[in-house]
Design a protein around this motif. Structure first.
Motif, PDB file in Angstrom:
ATOM      1  N   GLU A 174       0.830  -1.213   0.000  1.00 24.94           N
ATOM      2  CA  GLU A 174       0.000   0.000   0.000  1.00 24.94           C
ATOM      3  C   GLU A 174       0.865   1.264   0.000  1.00 24.94           C
ATOM      4  N   VAL A 175       2.045   1.173   0.629  1.00 21.79           N
ATOM      5  CA  VAL A 175       2.947   2.326   0.590  1.00 21.79           C
ATOM      6  C   VAL A 175       3.417   2.561  -0.839  1.00 21.79           C
ATOM      7  N   THR A 178       0.690   4.128  -2.793  1.00 21.66           N
ATOM      8  CA  THR A 178       0.532   5.543  -2.462  1.00 21.66           C
ATOM      9  C   THR A 178       1.594   6.380  -3.142  1.00 21.66           C
ATOM     10  N   PHE A 181       0.872   6.696  -6.766  1.00 20.08           N
ATOM     11  CA  PHE A 181      -0.253   7.602  -7.016  1.00 20.08           C
ATOM     12  C   PHE A 181       0.187   9.063  -6.942  1.00 20.08           C
ATOM     13  N   THR A 182       0.849   9.426  -5.843  1.00 16.41           N
ATOM     14  CA  THR A 182       1.222  10.836  -5.693  1.00 16.41           C
ATOM     15  C   THR A 182       2.244  11.242  -6.753  1.00 16.41           C
ATOM     16  N   PHE A 289      -5.289   6.994  -9.546  1.00 18.38           N
ATOM     17  CA  PHE A 289      -5.513   6.284  -8.292  1.00 18.38           C
ATOM     18  C   PHE A 289      -5.735   4.802  -8.565  1.00 18.38           C
TER      19      PHE A 289
ATOM     20  N   MET B  61       2.294   6.211   4.340  1.00 23.66           N
ATOM     21  CA  MET B  61       1.238   6.612   3.405  1.00 23.66           C
ATOM     22  C   MET B  61       0.751   8.020   3.706  1.00 23.66           C
ATOM     23  N   LEU B  65       0.886  11.111   1.069  1.00 27.26           N
ATOM     24  CA  LEU B  65      -0.358  11.763   0.665  1.00 27.26           C
ATOM     25  C   LEU B  65      -0.381  13.212   1.126  1.00 27.26           C
TER      26      LEU B  65
END
Lengths: 333, 282
Positions: A174-175, A178, A181-182, A289, B61, B65
């Protein structure tokens, strides 16, 4: 007491209470939000606003007190923007965005999107050809950080290993997602914003992206891993590359609108393209995303080539139908 | 122009004010990011010590973000709000409006802020790229080229930056103004012996009246003395000479305003002392 000898005195004395009331209401509404106002106050606001406006018109005609006119101008301006200002978008707006606005905006820039695709494909072909002939070119096209061991000197086995990462259950998928995505969203925003500089920077970004792609493909082809590499790439690449192409298209459309405004004025044309681009970009970030989810999770978890191709094809069909399939436009609005 | 047909006479925000507003905003963002990084770093250390892997991942995360959201979301979020301005802009008395006077849409705000990447972050990137193996001449060239975008607002009337052009927005002054006391009301309108003839009042027009208003509101003694002396000579003042400058000026202001406003009601607007046309009709 200086009996109210001036007309403008009487004028002010009669209305001052209303102005102050409007000012207090605005203060409260802006500090605490509209919801804190009582229903009666909400109804009162536009009425008071119109009173202030008419006071301003009258004051300009009959009063010579500059401070009073300044005050009324500032007050009316504040109230005006409050009454006619931006409203936080509700769910209905978000629904409308996905149902209507986004696909429409995407379709409207299909030419620019195609241009972005062409630039990418052409540079990819050139880079592919160069790397096939002379592997040393690879380093000019791929930044060191991105290569991560996937280099011309690497063995076939090592390359295969990068395509099918072994999971130890410890990786922070998940990291990773993320981060992707960013990072990708930032690049997409660059591609969009840079379009204003007469498209040049956006086209440059697209070309750099294409070159990297071509160089990677050439590397894997040399090791006979084309089929596997394409599956590895496309599982998220369909979504991600399409999103990047759309961002590039939106950027190009702005630059184009500035240089060739057509029958609009240049300002008007730029504004039109800019706002349409923003709608596209809102969607692009949503796409990225999903792409990050696919890249961060699905690519690591799905190791079978055919399954990867199936997911890639499914995403291609979904986006294709969603954006470009003909539909009744009137129905939604 | 409002839908009600009143011209609000908005003023375009000054370049310096906007630059200052941007600096304030960037400082706030940088401060928040720094604080976020510190907090997360400390929490991360704690998580490492207790082997809490889930927490560590979560923190990573949030950090990623947070950077992404703050960079753009800070500006977009505040400009979408009721003030139509970021804290920096509010501080400088500015706000964003749509150029066509209609509602400020979310798309417009996104565009005007996304363009900041081109206007601010790209020139900054060129500025800091020195010494990282890129050709110096190339950096200078790129810096000059992107520098054009930074000073772009100085070269058009509405101080539009690229983002404003692409989004169809405008930054205007929207400072709060306090309602000041009416000085004619405060003035003792009938000071004993201080009365003016019509001829004495006809010496000036609206423009002078407003200058006088500023002088009175300013309340600086030396200026008041100078102005009072000028007026006394101009109108050949022959009344009592023992009245203080302040009282004299207030009385003259009140009388002049009365005279001019009465004129207004009859449709005569005397712009300044050179405006004789309005005077002759009296």
């Amino acid at each position: 007491m200086a009996e109210l000898q001036l007309k403008s005195h009487r004028f002010r004395a009669e209305r001052e209470e209303d102005w102050r009331r409007l000012e207090r209401l605005l203060d409260r509404a802006q500090k605490k939000g509209l919801r804190k106002l009582a229903p009666a106050e909400l109804l009162e606001l536009p009425v008071l606003y119109r009173q202030a406006l008419s006071s301003l018109s009258v004051a300009r005609a009959i009063s010579l007190d500059q401070a009073l006119i300044d005050y009324l101008e500032a007050l009316s301006t504040r109230a005006y923007f409050f009454v006619y200002g931006a409203r936080a978008s509700g769910w209905a707006r978000i629904g409308g965005f996905f149902r209507r606005d986004w696909p429409q905006a995407v379709r409207a820039i299909w030419r620019e999107t195609l241009a972005a695709v062409l630039v990418t494909v052409l540079t990819a072909i050139v880079a592919y050809g160069l790397v096939m002939r002379e592997p040393e070119w690879f380093h000019s096209f791929v930044p060191g950080g991105l290569a991560a061991g996937r280099e011309p000197g690497a063995t076939t086995e090592a390359l295969r290993g990068t395509l099918y990462p072994k999971l130890s259950g410890k990786e922070g998928l998940e990291v990773m997602a993320t981060f992707l995505f960013t990072h990708n969203s930032q690049i997409a925003i660059f591609a969009f914003a840079f379009g204003f500089a007469l498209c040049i920077l956006t086209v440059g970004l697209m070309a750099a992206n294409g070159a990297t792609l071509g160089a990677f493909l050439a590397l894997f082809v040399q090791h006979g891993l084309l089929f596997e590499a394409v599956g590895w790439l496309l599982i998220h690449g369909v979504t991600e590359l399409l999103a990047v192409m759309l961002a590039g298209g939106a950027g190009i459309s702005i630059g184009w609108a500035v240089v060739f405004p057509g029958d609009r004025t240049r300002l008007d044309s730029a504004m039109h393209a800019g706002r349409r681009g923003a709608v596209v970009m809102g969607g692009v970030i949503v796409m990225l995303f999903f792409a990050a989810l696919l890249e961060g999770f699905a690519r690591q978890l799905v190791q079978d080539d055919l399954a990867r191709y199936a997911i890639a094809a499914a995403t291609a069909v979904i986006w294709g139908v969603y954006f470009y399939a003909p539909r009744r436009l009137g129905a939604a609005s | 122009m409002t839908p009600e047909g009143v011209d609000l006479r908005l003023e375009v925000g000054a370049y310096v004010d906007r630059l200052a507003a941007l600096l304030i905003d960037l400082l706030i963002v940088a401060g928040v990011l720094l604080a976020l990084t510190l907090v997360i770093f400390l929490a991360f250390l704690a998580a490492l010590r207790t082997q809490d892997e889930l927490l560590a991942r979560l923190l990573a995360m949030v950090w990623l973000l947070g950077f992404f959201v703050l960079r753009l979301g800070y500006f977009i979020g505040f400009e979408l709000g009721a003030w139509g301005a970021t804290p920096g802009k509010r501080r400088m008395g500015l706000r964003v409006i749509a150029r066509d006077g209609r509602r400020l849409s979310a798309d417009a705000i996104f565009t005007r802020n996304a363009m900041r990447e081109l206007e601010v972050f790209l020139p900054a990137a060129f500025l800091f790229a020195r010494g990282s193996g890129v050709d110096g001449a190339l950096i200078t060239l790129g810096g000059v080229w992107t520098g054009v975008f930074v000073v772009f607002p100085l070269f058009n009337r509405d101080r539009l930056r690229l983002g404003d052009i692409a989004a169809g927005t405008l930054v205007v002054k929207a400072a709060k103004v306090k309602l000041l006391r009416d000085i004619a009301e405060a003035a003792p309108a009938t000071v004993s012996g201080v009365a003016f003839t019509h001829a004495q009042l006809d010496a000036y027009g609206v423009k002078e009246l407003q200058v006088l208003e500023q002088v009175l509101r300013g309340g600086e003694r030396r200026t008041m003395a100078a102005v009072a002396a000028r007026i006394r000579t101009k109108i050949a003042w022959d009344g009592p000479t023992d009245v203080s400058d302040g009282t004299f000026l207030s009385a003259y202001y009140a009388a002049l305003r009365h005279r001019l406003e009465t004129g207004l009601l009859f449709g005569r607007r005397r712009r300044d002392k050179h405006d004789v046309a309005a005077q002759e009709k009296t």
